[in-house]
Design a protein around this motif. Structure first.
Motif, PDB file in Angstrom:
ATOM      1  N   THR A  41       0.825  -1.215   0.000  1.00 44.95           N
ATOM      2  CA  THR A  41       0.000   0.000   0.000  1.00 44.95           C
ATOM      3  C   THR A  41       0.861   1.268   0.000  1.00 44.95           C
ATOM      4  OG1 THR A  41      -0.216   0.071   2.418  1.00 44.95           O
ATOM      5  CG2 THR A  41      -1.895  -1.152   1.205  1.00 44.95           C
ATOM      6  N   TYR A  45       0.465   5.098  -2.118  1.00 43.77           N
ATOM      7  CA  TYR A  45       0.659   6.489  -1.676  1.00 43.77           C
ATOM      8  C   TYR A  45       1.779   7.151  -2.482  1.00 43.77           C
ATOM      9  CZ  TYR A  45      -2.654   5.630   2.028  1.00 43.77           C
ATOM     10  OH  TYR A  45      -3.816   5.346   2.700  1.00 43.77           O
ATOM     11  N   ARG A  46       2.805   6.350  -2.802  1.00 45.46           N
ATOM     12  CA  ARG A  46       3.901   6.887  -3.619  1.00 45.46           C
ATOM     13  C   ARG A  46       3.398   7.218  -5.027  1.00 45.46           C
ATOM     14  NH1 ARG A  46       9.196   5.909  -1.951  1.00 45.46           N
ATOM     15  NH2 ARG A  46       9.273   5.041   0.137  1.00 45.46           N
ATOM     16  N   ARG A 120      -6.317   9.392   1.722  1.00 49.70           N
ATOM     17  CA  ARG A 120      -6.412   8.164   2.519  1.00 49.70           C
ATOM     18  C   ARG A 120      -7.738   7.463   2.290  1.00 49.70           C
ATOM     19  NH1 ARG A 120      -1.959   7.731   5.261  1.00 49.70           N
ATOM     20  NH2 ARG A 120      -2.628   5.650   5.851  1.00 49.70           N
ATOM     21  N   ARG A 141       0.822   1.014   6.905  1.00 45.35           N
ATOM     22  CA  ARG A 141       0.946   1.646   8.224  1.00 45.35           C
ATOM     23  C   ARG A 141      -0.332   1.479   9.050  1.00 45.35           C
ATOM     24  NH1 ARG A 141       4.779   2.281   5.492  1.00 45.35           N
ATOM     25  NH2 ARG A 141       6.461   3.796   5.658  1.00 45.35           N
ATOM     26  N   ASP A 142      -1.465   1.346   8.341  1.00 48.91           N
ATOM     27  CA  ASP A 142      -2.765   1.358   9.014  1.00 48.91           C
ATOM     28  C   ASP A 142      -3.611   0.157   8.624  1.00 48.91           C
ATOM     29  OD1 ASP A 142      -3.033   2.006   6.365  1.00 48.91           O
ATOM     30  OD2 ASP A 142      -4.543   3.565   6.668  1.00 48.91           O
ATOM     31  N   ARG A 191      10.186  10.717   8.410  1.00 50.63           N
ATOM     32  CA  ARG A 191       8.991   9.931   8.050  1.00 50.63           C
ATOM     33  C   ARG A 191       8.410   9.207   9.273  1.00 50.63           C
ATOM     34  NH1 ARG A 191       8.663   6.292   3.310  1.00 50.63           N
ATOM     35  NH2 ARG A 191      10.887   5.876   3.453  1.00 50.63           N
ATOM     36  N   ASP A 195       4.682   9.838  10.174  1.00 54.73           N
ATOM     37  CA  ASP A 195       3.771   8.679  10.199  1.00 54.73           C
ATOM     38  C   ASP A 195       3.073   8.551  11.556  1.00 54.73           C
ATOM     39  OD1 ASP A 195       4.416   7.956   7.605  1.00 54.73           O
ATOM     40  OD2 ASP A 195       5.745   6.309   8.165  1.00 54.73           O
ATOM     41  N   ARG A 198       0.656  12.095  12.303  1.00 51.08           N
ATOM     42  CA  ARG A 198      -0.381  12.674  11.431  1.00 51.08           C
ATOM     43  C   ARG A 198      -1.759  12.450  12.073  1.00 51.08           C
ATOM     44  NH1 ARG A 198       0.831   8.432   7.408  1.00 51.08           N
ATOM     45  NH2 ARG A 198      -0.399   6.701   8.174  1.00 51.08           N
TER      46      ARG A 198
END
Ligand code: DC
Length: 236
Positions: A41, A45-46, A120, A141-142, A191, A195, A198
Motif C-alpha cells: 500500500t 501512496y507513492r 487516505r 501503516r494502518d 517519516r 507517520d 499525522r
C-alpha cells in the motif's frame, strides 16, 4: 476440480510498521509461501505523490492539497503481476511507474500527500476492495488498525532507525542513486515522526498485533517466526 490447497482457510495478513523495516520483502515472502496476493500500500501512496508531482500539484516541495484532491478523480491505480520479478508492478493510468516511485524526491514528499484525508479514504476503499476475497498479505501503516481491523493475523514490524537507514541507503545506491547515509537517516527519522503524528490514521500498533523487531534477524529467522504463528492459526 478443486485442489486440496483451495480448501485451506484463507485469511488476511496485515503487516504494518516503520519505513524501511523490510516490510515489503517479508510480506512478499509470506504471500509466496501461502500463494496469497501481496499488496504494497506504500506504493499506492507513492504513486499518488508521483502523479501530483508530474501534474504540478507539488512545487518547490510545497504540496497543494486542494489540487491533489482534485487530481484523485483522474487517477486510476492498478497492480499487474510481473513474472520476471515474481511480484506485482504498480501502474498509474496504464503507465508502469514502479521504477519512478522509489526515488528520494518521492520519499521526501509522500508523508505530506499521505496525510491528506481524501487521499487516505480513496486508497483505503481500494485496499478494502482488493482484500474482499481474503488470501492477501497487505503491507502499510494502518492495515491492522483501519483497513482491516478484523485481519486474522496482524504483524507490527520495527527495527533500529540506523539499521533501517543503512538498508534504504544500500537499496538506493545499488540502483545508482547518489545519496548520503546522513540524508537517508534524516528522511527515515522525519517519516517516522510524520507517520506517527499525522492526524488521520497515524502509525500505531494494533492492540492485537504481534511485534517483530528484525534489527538483528535474517529473512530465514523471520520466516521461522512466521511459520510458528501460521501453524498456530491453522493456516500453514
Ligand atoms: O512503505 P513505504 O515507505 O513505501 O510508504 C511510503 C509512505 O506512504 C510512508 O511515508 C507512509 C505512507 N503510507 C501510509 O501512510 N499508509 C500506508 N498504508 C502505507 C504507506
Amino acid at each position: 476440480m478443486e485442489c486440496s490447497t483451495d480448501k485451506k482457510k484463507k485469511i488476511i495478513i496485515a503487516v504494518d510498521g516503520f519505513s524501511s523495516c523490510g516490510k515489503s520483502t517479508f510480506a512478499k515472502s509470506i504471500a509466496a509461501r501461502l500463494g496469497y496476493i501481496f499488496i504494497d500500500t506504500g506504493a499506492m501512496y507513492r504513486a499518488v505523490t508521483l502523479y501530483a508531482i508530474e501534474c504540478g500539484a507539488i512545487r518547490s516541495g510545497m504540496v497543494d492539497a486542494d489540487r491533489v484532491v482534485a487530481l484523485l478523480e483522474d487517477i486510476a491505480i492498478d497492480f499487474r503481476f510481473n513474472p520476471v520479478r515474481g511480484a506485482s508492478d504498480i501502474y498509474v493510468n496504464g503507465e508502469l511507474v514502479e521504477g519512478k516511485i522509489r526515488t528520494i524526491e518521492v520519499s521526501n514528499l509522500v508523508s505530506a500527500v499521505s496525510s491528506i484525508p481524501e487521499v487516505r479514504s480513496k486508497l483505503v476503499a481500494m485496499q478494502q476492495r482488493m482484500g474482499r476475497d481474503k488470501g492477501v498479505v497487505m503491507d502499510g501503516r494502518d492495515i491492522g488498525t483501519v483497513v482491516f481491523p478484523d485481519a486474522e493475523l496482524k504483524i507490527f514490524m520495527t527495527a533500529d532507525p540506523m539499521v533501517r537507514a543503512r538498508r534504504r541507503y544500500d537499496e538506493l545506491t545499488a540502483k545508482g542513486e547518489k545519496v548520503s547515509l546522513e540524508e537517508i537517516a534524516r528522511n527515515v527519522a522525519s517519516r517516522d515522526r510524520a507517520d506517527q503524528t499525522r492526524k488521520v490514521s497515524p502509525l500505531r500498533k494494533a492492540d492485537d498485533a504481534l511485534v517483530l523487531d528484525n534489527s538483528c534477524m535474517s529473512v530465514e529467522e523471520q520466516m521461522e517466526w512466521l511459520n510458528e504463528k501460521l501453524s498456530r492459526l491453522g493456516v500453514a
